[in-house]
Write an enzyme that holds these catalytic residues in place. Structure first.
Site, short mmCIF file in Angstrom:
data_model
loop_
_atom_site.label_atom_id
_atom_site.label_comp_id
_atom_site.label_asym_id
_atom_site.label_seq_id
_atom_site.Cartn_x
_atom_site.Cartn_y
_atom_site.Cartn_z
CG ASN A 1 -1.72 1.26 1.70
OD1 ASN A 1 -2.11 1.64 0.41
ND2 ASN A 1 -2.54 1.64 2.68
CE LYS B 1 0.13 3.33 4.62
NZ LYS B 1 0.00 3.18 5.97
CG HIS C 1 -5.74 1.87 5.34
ND1 HIS C 1 -5.46 3.15 5.99
CD2 HIS C 1 -4.64 1.30 5.00
CE1 HIS C 1 -4.18 2.17 6.36
NE2 HIS C 1 -3.57 1.55 5.88
CD GLU D 1 -3.47 5.41 6.53
OE1 GLU D 1 -2.61 5.39 5.51
OE2 GLU D 1 -2.18 4.66 7.18
CD GLU E 1 -3.29 -2.72 7.83
OE1 GLU E 1 -2.42 -2.40 7.32
OE2 GLU E 1 -4.06 -1.57 7.15
N GLY F 1 2.52 2.14 10.68
CA GLY F 1 3.57 3.36 10.93
C GLY F 1 3.81 4.26 11.97
CB SER G 1 5.49 -1.87 12.35
OG SER G 1 4.37 -0.39 12.40
P1 PGA Z 1 2.96 0.37 7.77
O1 PGA Z 1 1.50 0.47 6.98
O2 PGA Z 1 3.19 -0.59 7.20
O3 PGA Z 1 3.31 1.59 6.97
O4 PGA Z 1 2.41 0.14 9.47
C1 PGA Z 1 0.16 -0.37 7.27
C2 PGA Z 1 -0.66 -0.30 6.18
O5 PGA Z 1 -1.56 1.27 6.25
O6 PGA Z 1 -1.11 -0.61 5.35
#
Ligand code: PGA
Length: 251
Positions: A9, A11, A94, A96, A166, A172, A213
């Protein structure tokens, strides 16, 4: 028996030019790992050029969102018809999108149905916030997201669902959940609720990913868990060497 899947992803990162360079860099490594479904999810503006680069390979393309209507007065949105011109996969709900853009289990449900109606494979994200985690509400929150998000889907179609668990506090932040803890939620909350919606046989076929992460140095521990069928990777998917290592770990 469930084929592992690893999706990157990206983003809101990479211009078209940068996307082209990144894909060129990682494609040979990704192509080599045939036993894993590999998916790249760049921003909309790069979908066309990346789909050209992936043509003739087995690396799949996904978008990071879609609207549930085919067309209309929805400024700034993207329709499933537009997504399916280039993509096989779509990330839905997601955290976000839920946190910053008002997505709810109800809109997630509309989007999942729109994805299936257009032969797209949805990767649906569920997970609890740090506050919910600390209050011991993980099970309730995740079970509710699964039940409402997948309401009204028949069990034949449900086999094609891809769910990403998640924990929001792990995205992140560099603070991954422990692999055992993630596996416990995936097995005893996500898969269990999928079983009560669609039956045990179907739930056993649905791929459930872990996200938050995941890095090249911890991917192995996650992917060796009984119920973790791959990963949804954010930050590390922008680093060719790391992302390829994560895909290799899933194999
Ligand atoms: P990350 O993001 O691997 O940077 O923690 C995962 C995600 O948001 O799908």
């Amino acid at each position: 028996m469930r084929k592992p899947l690893v999706a990157g992803n990206w983003k809101m990162n990479k211009t078209v030019e940068q996307a082209t360079l990144l894909v060129a860099d990682m494609l040979p490594g990704l192509e080599a790992v045939k036993t894993v479904d590999r998916v790249l999810c760049p921003p909309f503006t790069s979908l066309m050029v990346v789909s050209g680069m992936l043509a003739g390979t087995e690396v799949g393309l996904g978008s990071q969102n879609l609207h549930w209507e085919d067309s209309g007065a929805y400024t700034g949105e993207i329709s499933p018809l537009m997504v399916k011109e280039f993509c096989k996969y779509v990330i839905i709900g997601h955290s976000e999108r839920r946190a910053y853009f008002g997505e709810t289990d109800e809109t997630v449900n509309l989007k999942v149905k729109a994805a299936f109606a257009n032969d797209l494979l949805p990767i649906i994200c569920v997970g609890e916030t740090l506050e919910e985690f600390e209050a011991g509400k993980t099970e309730d929150v995740v079970a509710g997201q699964v039940k409402r998000g997948f309401d009204g889907i028949d069990s034949d179609t449900a086999q094609k669902l891809i769910v990403a668990y998640e924990p929001i506090w792990a995205i992140g932040t560099g603070k991954a959940s422990s692999p055992e803890q993630a596996n416990d939620i995936i097995k005893n909350v996500v898969r269990k609720n999928l079983a009560s919606l669609f039956g045990v046989g179907t739930a056993e076929k649905i791929r459930i990913l872990y996200g938050g992460s995941v890095k090249s140095n911890n991917a192995n521990e996650f992917f060796s868990q009984s119920d973790i069928d791959g990963g949804l990777i954010g930050g590390a998917s922008l680093k060719p060497e790391d992302f390829t290592k994560i895909v290799e770990a899933a194999a």
